[in-house]
Design an enzyme around this catalytic site. Structure first.
Site, mmCIF file in Angstrom:
data_model
loop_
_atom_site.group_PDB
_atom_site.id
_atom_site.type_symbol
_atom_site.label_atom_id
_atom_site.label_comp_id
_atom_site.label_asym_id
_atom_site.label_seq_id
_atom_site.Cartn_x
_atom_site.Cartn_y
_atom_site.Cartn_z
ATOM 1 N N SER B 159 0.846 -1.205 0.000
ATOM 2 C CA SER B 159 0.000 0.000 0.000
ATOM 3 C C SER B 159 0.873 1.244 0.000
ATOM 4 O O SER B 159 1.899 1.276 0.693
ATOM 5 C CB SER B 159 -0.904 0.038 1.229
ATOM 6 O OG SER B 159 -1.712 -1.113 1.281
ATOM 7 N N GLU B 242 -1.334 -2.833 14.055
ATOM 8 C CA GLU B 242 -2.162 -2.651 12.868
ATOM 9 C C GLU B 242 -3.562 -3.201 13.102
ATOM 10 O O GLU B 242 -4.558 -2.548 12.838
ATOM 11 C CB GLU B 242 -1.534 -3.353 11.656
ATOM 12 C CG GLU B 242 -2.395 -3.203 10.411
ATOM 13 C CD GLU B 242 -1.831 -3.942 9.197
ATOM 14 O OE1 GLU B 242 -1.832 -3.348 8.128
ATOM 15 O OE2 GLU B 242 -1.401 -5.104 9.321
ATOM 16 N N ASN B 373 -9.481 -12.761 7.420
ATOM 17 C CA ASN B 373 -10.375 -13.108 8.521
ATOM 18 C C ASN B 373 -10.411 -14.616 8.790
ATOM 19 O O ASN B 373 -10.752 -15.033 9.898
ATOM 20 C CB ASN B 373 -11.762 -12.499 8.287
ATOM 21 C CG ASN B 373 -11.761 -11.020 8.668
ATOM 22 O OD1 ASN B 373 -10.722 -10.473 9.052
ATOM 23 N ND2 ASN B 373 -12.907 -10.373 8.595
#
Ligand code: FAD
Lengths: 364, 397
Positions: B159, B242, B373
């Site tokens: 990113s 994070e 997840n």
């Protein structure tokens, strides 16, 4: 700042859990559910009552402990973990709150000390105020009540009942009134009793403060909803624990099933969804005691959200146990069914969500 | 239960509220009369101690004590007043705490201040094409030659690499060592020769992340943080930071309010969306989840200031529950808007700048990024519930 149950509340809850795990195994629950052993049931009831549950919410000047709703929540969580086969939400939470807020001084003097000392007991039937099903509903006329109440809770050994008319006026009737017919309803949850009452010109002792003041019945219902949610939370906690420990023991394909990701992820999902419910529940109880502006919305949302999470847990925890989960032998179904009843009593999720929306002025 | 923070904190809250009033309506847009640059704003916030609170003055911070209650008050009041917070990003949220824990004095002096002031932007070079969830199998190679690290390999999903001055990067420096102990944590200036950045457009149609290629990229030996082979531990201390920040409960509450207001304004056949029972019921379900999450974040806060309170499992579920909830909430907004909800980019009839679609997709990205997840569920079941790890498979086919 401290967000959570106090040390004392945790201890109280631990006593309840310990009593249930020491004295009320699944075999005992089954005997009680089947109505096979009245003495056993009575012993368990009195054992739990000896912990002081009956006076918990009764003000100190009436012989009680003067506890708050959060304390009652801590107990209800404990009762839920072991599907405690006793009355609580109705007899020892909703009743003292109804009498304290709605009764006049004479009524408080007459009833509260005797509830605390366990000489008298109340059942509670307010389902018609929440949502009148079939032909239920009660009319009050010149001190006489006629009609039907469905799903009266905590009616076993009750000497009196607290009921209400559609407008929210609450009143007391005596079990021995000739106009009162008591019919037992059989639900899936046999750890607690549910009744239908038929009233024909029964003498109604009105709780005066509740006349033209729906605030009180709403408060009583909020408390009931929070306590039922606490019971479901406890039951869910217990179901997850059972599922996780079963998954660590049971082997298939030469390995414990708890090492299969499908099983692990079901357990993680249950835990992840249940975990925030503790805080939600405690906050709702705290608001009930201290923050009236927030209390009703939080009670509705806790009732609905915890009902949904508990339903999911009751299903997945059963699945983790395989065929064994489906048996009467293991008895997991007592927890499953307890959650099923708590979900519907005093309003199922859709109904309470609609109330939550109304409170915020969302449906015009 | 005691939800009061106490008079000292209420004074602090009053101070924050005054501050918010003073700066009401500020904006980073040039067109606004209350225009301010991001870095000026950043400096004001640091001076006040509203951000970088516990970072020593000598590194450009405020030099105070960590105070999570104050942080919470700041976040809440800023969010209520719609005042922008401090800068975030990988540098401030992840690298600075890592350097404070693992960095040498020189590294702290050199990097923390410009990072805090927004003058040095960082990207995180962890994932590789063949090392995603299984991050420890990363292969980008670092060799020590003549007092320099020479780095070859490729990162992906990086990113903000295209805007960054620096990368903190995981590099395999000990090829003989076991997987987890052969990795080092190395700081790389992005203008070093041999770095090639190729932006990757993501499903929101922004180039949110990049591929980064390294050919004989050479940086000084002293750019390593921690010891050789310690990189895995260094990186893990950052991942914790994070995960906590991916699903901010204040932001979630604000989004819920945006959704509610939209449902009061928009109509079908002249009926407000919120008056349609099935939509309203879904809204109430989402509100229930948001309320549970808000309360849960208070419980976590409490566990940090009351050491006796154990909410270990409660902390582990945050990323999973928070990101799924945001995704569900944005999905609801799209559903109630129907066809209108599909509008995106520049178009007539766009609602809320297309932010419902944007966030619906963006949060799917966060469901995948930062440890998927599914990986979160592995962590919850193994570390939270004590369930066994998957048995090792000899050879993947
Ligand atoms: C928006 C976004 C921003 C990102 N930013 C950065 C960045 O700045 N820097 C950086 O280094 N990386 C970044 N990433 C990368 C991110 O960390 C990885 O995408 C992520 O860890 C998953 O790796 P993968 O993409 O290789 O998927 P894979 O690991 O290949 O996973 C594919 C699927 O397999 C499942 N899976 C894999 N292993 C297991 C397992 N053990 N158990 C169960 N399921 C499993 C995953 O859950 C997933 O569903 C970003 C990703 C996204 C989406």
């Amino acid at each position: 700042m401290y967000f959570g149950l106090s040390e004392e509340q945790n201890q109280f809850q631990d006593y309840v859990k310990k009593f249930l795990s020491d004295n009320v195994s699944v075999d005992e629950i089954r005997k009680i559910a089947n109505g096979d052993d009245q003495k056993l049931h009575d012993d368990i009831k009195s054992g739990l009552m000896n912990l002081g549950l009956s006076g918990l919410l009764i003000p100190e000047n009436y012989g009680g402990l003067g506890g708050d709703l959060l304390s009652a929540v801590s107990i209800a969580q404990g009762l839920g973990t072991g599907v405690g086969p006793i009355s609580f939400a109705g007899s020892y939470v909703m009743t003292p709150i109804a009498l304290s807020l709605g009764g006049n001084d004479d009524q408080k003097d007459k009833y509260l000390p005797k509830i605390a000392s366990n000489e008298i007991k109340f059942g509670v039937g307010l389902s018609e105020y929440v949502a009148a099903r079939e032909d239920s509903g009660i009319e009050l006329n010149k001190g006489k009540a006629s009609g039907k109440a469905l799903f009266v809770i905590d009616g076993d050994d009750a000497d009196f009942f607290i009921l209400s008319d559609k407008g929210g006026t609450m009143f007391i009737v005596d079990k021995n009134d000739k106009g009162l017919e008591v019919i037992q309803l059989t639900t899936v949850d046999k750890t607690r009793l549910y009744l239908e009452l038929n009233l024909k010109n029964v003498k109604a002792e009105v709780l005066q403060e509740t006349e033209n003041n729906p605030f009180i019945i709403q408060k009583v219902i909020d408390a009931g909803r929070i306590i039922l949610s606490a019971d479901s939370l406890g039951a869910s906690e217990s179901m997850i624990e059972k599922a996780v420990s079963y998954a660590k023991e049971r082997k298939q394909f030469n390995r414990v099933i708890g090492s299969f990701q499908a099983v692990k992820h079901m357990c993680a999902e249950m835990a992840a969804d249940l975990e925030p419910c503790y805080a939600m529940l405690w906050q709702a109880a705290h608001s009930f005691d201290h923050d009236p502006d927030e209390a009703r919305l939080q009670a509705c949302q806790a009732k609905s959200h915890i009902a949904e999470v508990a339903k999911m847990v009751s299903k997945k925890a059963t699945e983790v146990h395989g065929g064994m989960g489906f048996t009467d032998l293991l008895g997991l179904h007592y927890w499953f069914k307890r959650i099923g009843l708590n979900r519907q009593i005093l309003g199922g999720p859709e109904l309470v969500r609609e109330e939550a929306a109304e409170l915020q002025g969302f449906n015009q | 239960m005691n939800l009061e923070y106490g008079p000292e904190y209420e004074d602090f809250r009053a101070e924050v509220i005054d501050f918010c009033k003073e700066y009401e309506g500020i904006s980073f847009e040039n067109t606004s009369s209350k225009n301010i640059s991001r870095s000026e704003w950043q400096k004001i916030l640091i001076e006040k101690g509203f951000i970088a609170r516990a970072i020593p003055k000598e590194y450009g911070g405020f030099g105070g004590e960590t105070d999570i209650i104050k942080s919470r008050i700041i976040a809440t009041e800023f969010s209520k007043a719609k005042i922008p917070g401090g800068m975030g990003g990988q540098g401030i949220d992840m690298l600075v705490p890592t350097l404070l824990e693992w960095g040498t004095e020189e590294q702290k002096q050199h990097y923390i201040q410009p990072t805090l002031h927004g003058e040095m932007i960082w990207c995180q070079g962890y994932s590789e094409p063949n090392a995603g969830s299984d991050l420890a199998s990363l292969q980008t190679k670092g060799e020590l030659k003549d007092g320099n690290w020479v780095i070859n390999g490729q990162k992906i999903w990086t990113s903000t690499a295209q805007y960054s001055q620096m990368m903190f990067c995981l590099v395999r420096t000990e090829p003989q060592a076991p997987k987890h102990s052969g990795i080092s944590f190395i700081l790389i200036p992005m203008d070093t020769p041999g770095i090639e950045i190729r932006p990757l457009v993501d499903m929101t149609l922004n180039a949110g992340f990049n591929e980064v290629f390294f050919t004989d990229v050479t940086v000084p030996e002293g750019n390593i943080v921690g010891k050789r082979g310690d990189g895995w531990s260094v990186a893990n201390s950052v991942l914790g930071h994070e995960r906590g920040s991916l699903a901010d409960p204040n932001a979630t509450m604000n989004r819920l309010n945006t959704l509610i207001n939209m449902m009061k304004e928009e109509t079908i056949d002249g009926r407000r969306l919120i008056d349609i029972p099935s939509y309203r019921d879904r809204l109430m379900q989402v509100q229930g989840k948001v309320m549970a999450n808000q309360a849960h974040s208070l419980r976590l806060l409490s566990s940090k200031i009351n050491p006796g309170q154990n909410v270990k499992l409660g902390g582990m579920i945050q990323k999973l529950v928070g990101t799924e909830l945001r995704h569900e909430m944005e999905a609801l907004a799209i559903d109630v808007l129907g066809e209108i909800g599909t509008l995106y980019e520049e178009t007539p009839r766009l609602k809320e700048n297309g932010s419902f679609q944007f966030h619906y997709m963006y949060f799917l990205g966060l469901i995948i990024g930062g440890g998927t997840n599914q990986i979160q569920k592995n962590i919850i079941s193994e570390r939270g519930l004590g369930m066994p790890k998957e048995p090792k498979v000899q050879e993947a086919s």
